[in-house]
Motif scaffolding. Structure first.
Motif, PDB file in Angstrom:
ATOM      1  N   TRP A 607      -5.521 -26.584 -27.333  1.00 16.06           N
ATOM      2  CA  TRP A 607      -6.835 -26.302 -27.914  1.00 16.06           C
ATOM      3  C   TRP A 607      -7.942 -26.571 -26.889  1.00 16.06           C
ATOM      4  O   TRP A 607      -7.992 -27.619 -26.267  1.00 16.06           O
ATOM      5  CB  TRP A 607      -7.043 -27.172 -29.143  1.00 16.06           C
ATOM      6  N   GLY A 608      -8.781 -25.598 -26.663  1.00 16.10           N
ATOM      7  CA  GLY A 608      -9.876 -25.731 -25.701  1.00 16.10           C
ATOM      8  C   GLY A 608      -9.493 -25.360 -24.290  1.00 16.10           C
ATOM      9  O   GLY A 608     -10.322 -25.461 -23.380  1.00 16.10           O
ATOM     10  N   LYS A 609      -8.270 -24.943 -24.052  1.00 12.83           N
ATOM     11  CA  LYS A 609      -7.813 -24.583 -22.715  1.00 12.83           C
ATOM     12  C   LYS A 609      -7.479 -23.091 -22.667  1.00 12.83           C
ATOM     13  O   LYS A 609      -6.994 -22.522 -23.641  1.00 12.83           O
ATOM     14  CB  LYS A 609      -6.576 -25.391 -22.336  1.00 12.83           C
ATOM     15  N   GLY A 610      -7.686 -22.487 -21.501  1.00 15.80           N
ATOM     16  CA  GLY A 610      -7.342 -21.083 -21.330  1.00 15.80           C
ATOM     17  C   GLY A 610      -8.276 -20.184 -22.115  1.00 15.80           C
ATOM     18  O   GLY A 610      -9.486 -20.445 -22.231  1.00 15.80           O
ATOM     19  N   GLU A 611      -7.710 -19.106 -22.634  1.00 14.75           N
ATOM     20  CA  GLU A 611      -8.517 -18.144 -23.372  1.00 14.75           C
ATOM     21  C   GLU A 611      -9.047 -18.768 -24.670  1.00 14.75           C
ATOM     22  O   GLU A 611      -8.511 -19.750 -25.168  1.00 14.75           O
ATOM     23  CB  GLU A 611      -7.682 -16.893 -23.691  1.00 14.75           C
TER      24      GLU A 611
END
Length: 651
Positions: A607-611
């Motif tokens: 959650w909150g990482k990448g796309e």
């Protein structure tokens, strides 16, 4: 059963064929066709099945169907094929999704009219068609993708083709029965031939026509049946073999029974006995099962007492009449129609009785007996027309016209009661504000754990009535005036006009019901959430559902092309051992299935990482999302009991 009568001059007031069909088409377009455009597809089975048609378009694979990237092979394919064709013609929308069901209703109207007209007269044909078009059950259970209306049409075609093959001495016509039965198998599975032969075999034996079995083309007909039905069954079985070493009826990852076992044993045999896995369905209590047919057939169920009275009064003549006409080709032309009538009554009655008894024993949903409703409409129409016309000609009928007059009086009482109840609701809600999102005002009583198709009806509350003032007012006026006017007309001997008033009253009510249904759309559909994602997101984003795919299946459907077919992720265990992800459970146990299932910890870690990620959480799952992700949730939207979050601020 009605005592056969020779043909006699028909009352001039009976509409012509052209007028009859103008009435039918007017009702069809105002009640059924106009309702195809709204509301949007609903969550759960409606949008899930529509996703299956989307997969066929994307992959070109017409054999192994999929939902959200996972095998969905528990249903026969023909309903999905029809929707796929409709999508190709009209685009991927609610209209195209529900069009095949609506066209099946038009087909049932035609065949009910044709059958009743031949067995009785033009008036019976008119009434049979009106009953199909204006009854509650057929309307209610064509609002979402279930194949019962198409199944009912195919079974009625098969029954009519069989009967007229023997009556008209046209052997080639029996192939229509075999072909329709094969298509019915591809619509609903083994229940189609079980229902058909459950009614036909005793009919052939009791009518003495079993000796004419060669005319039914059992060899060449069976070959035609297999030529239509067998290829898909063979190909899907070969494409979906078992894996590993499955034990018992509960699959585990890499140990799963193949399609043959899953489809025939789990989905047919075990479903009948209530042992199917996962147990994501319910069974109506016995009393409710029988009494609800008064609702599904309403308002024409008001005349069931007249039908039963005719059957009771003629009970001693049932078999003698049938055996009296036990000759292939009567020399007396005046006996042709009475013989067809008697045999129609027997065939439709046996088919209906077997089907009703079958599902009284088996697990069931409210709509499972849909194939019985058109035959009952034909029988009711025959009794009504016969009774009315004998009253017109002052000839003695099996039952008096008082049976119809009393039924109309009961309709008037029901109408006044319904109008009063709706009027009270309108008065009580007069000061309440109109809330567009009716879902925020509903209770969540979870009657039957929402496994019954009518479960959401019990979620209505007083405040939610304010959003239903327009349809409630329309229905109240219809029920207050229509039945009373019809009763007055009946008492004055204007029987055709009285019966037409029943159809008109019901048609207005169904239009009001559709308006109310559309007002429920925020609670039943998540299209608004899909629209938000497509407006504020990008195709590179990921959509995650906290819980079952069916909870947000309409989001997956409407955002399908936006995400270029990328499936949604589900916060659920893969191949869960407690029924989790029930729609996709068996398919997810195959090792080659895409791993769209993520654990709670995986959600937290990514959650909150990448796309960008969008998280859908419904009802009780909202608390779980708050507990897992805490301050990292960015609220976006609430629709009814559904929340949409994202993992970073929106621009």
């Amino acid at each position: 059963m009605s005592t056969p009568q020779s043909s006699h001059s028909r009352p001039s007031s009976t509409p012509s064929t052209l007028t009859t069909w103008l009435i039918f088409l007017a009702l069809f377009f105002t009640v059924y066709f106009a309702s195809l455009f709204t509301p949007p597809l609903m969550d759960d089975v409606d949008a899930s099945h529509a996703q299956t048609a989307q997969h066929i378009i994307d992959s070109g694979n017409w054999i192994t169907t999929q939902t959200n990237g996972i095998r969905y092979i528990e249903k026969p394919p023909l309903p999905f094929w029809l929707v796929t064709i409709s999508f190709k013609l009209f685009g991927e929308n609610a209209f195209a999704t529900h069009l095949p069901n609506a066209l099946a209703i038009l087909g049932l109207t035609w065949l009910a009219w044709l059958w009743a007209r031949r067995a009785w007269d033009n008036r019976a044909g008119l009434y049979a068609g009106l009953a199909v078009l204006t009854s509650i059950g057929p309307f209610l259970f064509t609002r979402f993708i279930i194949p019962e209306s198409i199944l009912s049409l195919l079974l009625l075609i098969a029954l009519y083709a069989l009967l007229t093959t023997l009556e008209d001495n046209k052997p080639a016509r029996i192939y229509w029965a075999w072909a329709a039965l094969a298509l019915a198998l591809l619509i609903k599975g083994l229940i189609a031939p079980v229902f058909f032969f459950g009614g036909v075999i005793p009919y052939l034996y009791l009518s003495g026509q079993s000796r004419r079995w060669r005319e039914l083309k059992p060899v060449t007909g069976s070959l035609l049946f297999l030529a239509i039905a067998a290829p898909w069954h063979i190909l899907v079985g070969l494409a979906n073999r078992g894996e590993g070493h499955p034990v018992g009826n509960i699959p585990t990852l890499g140990n799963v029974h193949g399609w043959w076992y899953f489809y025939f044993i789990n989905e047919h045999v075990f479903r009948f006995f209530g042992k199917r896995y996962p147990h994501d369905y319910n069974k109506l209590p016995a009393l409710a099962y029988w009494l609800l047919h008064l609702v599904w057939l309403f308002p024409w169920s008001l005349f069931l007492p007249a039908l039963f009275a005719v059957a009771w009064k003629t009970r001693r003549t049932w078999l003698p009449q049938l055996r009296h006409y036990d000759q292939p080709y009567p020399l007396d032309p005046s006996a042709v129609q009475p013989r067809f009538r008697v045999r129609s009554i027997w065939l439709l009655s046996l088919f209906s009785a077997f089907s009703l008894l079958f599902f009284s024993i088996s697990t069931n949903q409210e709509y499972y007996t849909f194939p019985v409703w058109p035959p009952l409409f034909i029988l009711i129409a025959g009794v009504m027309a016969n009774t009315e016309e004998h009253a017109f000609t002052n000839k003695r009928s099996t039952v008096s016209i008082a049976w119809l007059t009393n039924a109309q009086a009961i309709f008037t009482i029901i109408g006044i009661a319904v109008a009063a109840a709706l009027g009270w609701g309108l008065w009580e809600s007069r000061t309440l504000p109109f809330v567009p999102d009716i879902g925020t005002l509903l209770a969540h009583r979870a009657v039957g754990n929402y496994t019954l198709s009518m479960s959401h009806f019990f979620d209505l509350t007083g405040p939610s009535f304010a959003a239903l003032r327009l349809p409630a007012g329309l229905a109240a006026v219809a029920f207050l005036l229509g039945p009373a006017v019809g009763w007055i007309l009946r008492r004055k001997g204007q029987h055709l006009a009285a019966t037409l008033s029943i159809a008109l009253t019901s048609a207005v009510f169904l239009i009001a019901a559709h308006i109310a249904f559309a007002r429920f759309s925020p609670s039943l559909s998540s299209k608004q959430i899909a629209d938000t994602i497509m407006q504020r997101g990008t195709p590179a984003d990921t959509f995650i559902i906290m819980g079952e795919q069916s909870d947000a299946s309409s989001v997956v459907f409407y955002a399908h092309n936006f995400f270029h077919g990328k499936p949604a992720l589900l916060v659920l265990p893969r191949c869960g051992q407690h029924g989790e992800g029930s729609t996709l459970l068996w398919g997810s146990c195959y090792t080659d299935a895409p791993d769209i299932f993520i654990s709670d910890q995986q959600l937290v870690d990514t959650w909150g990482k990448g796309e960008r990620k969008w998280l859908f959480a419904q009802d009780q799952n909202q608390l779980k999302a708050q507990r897992l992700l805490g301050g990292r949730l960015y609220f976006v939207q609430t629709v009814a009991d559904k929340d949409l979050f994202t993992d970073r601020p929106l621009p």
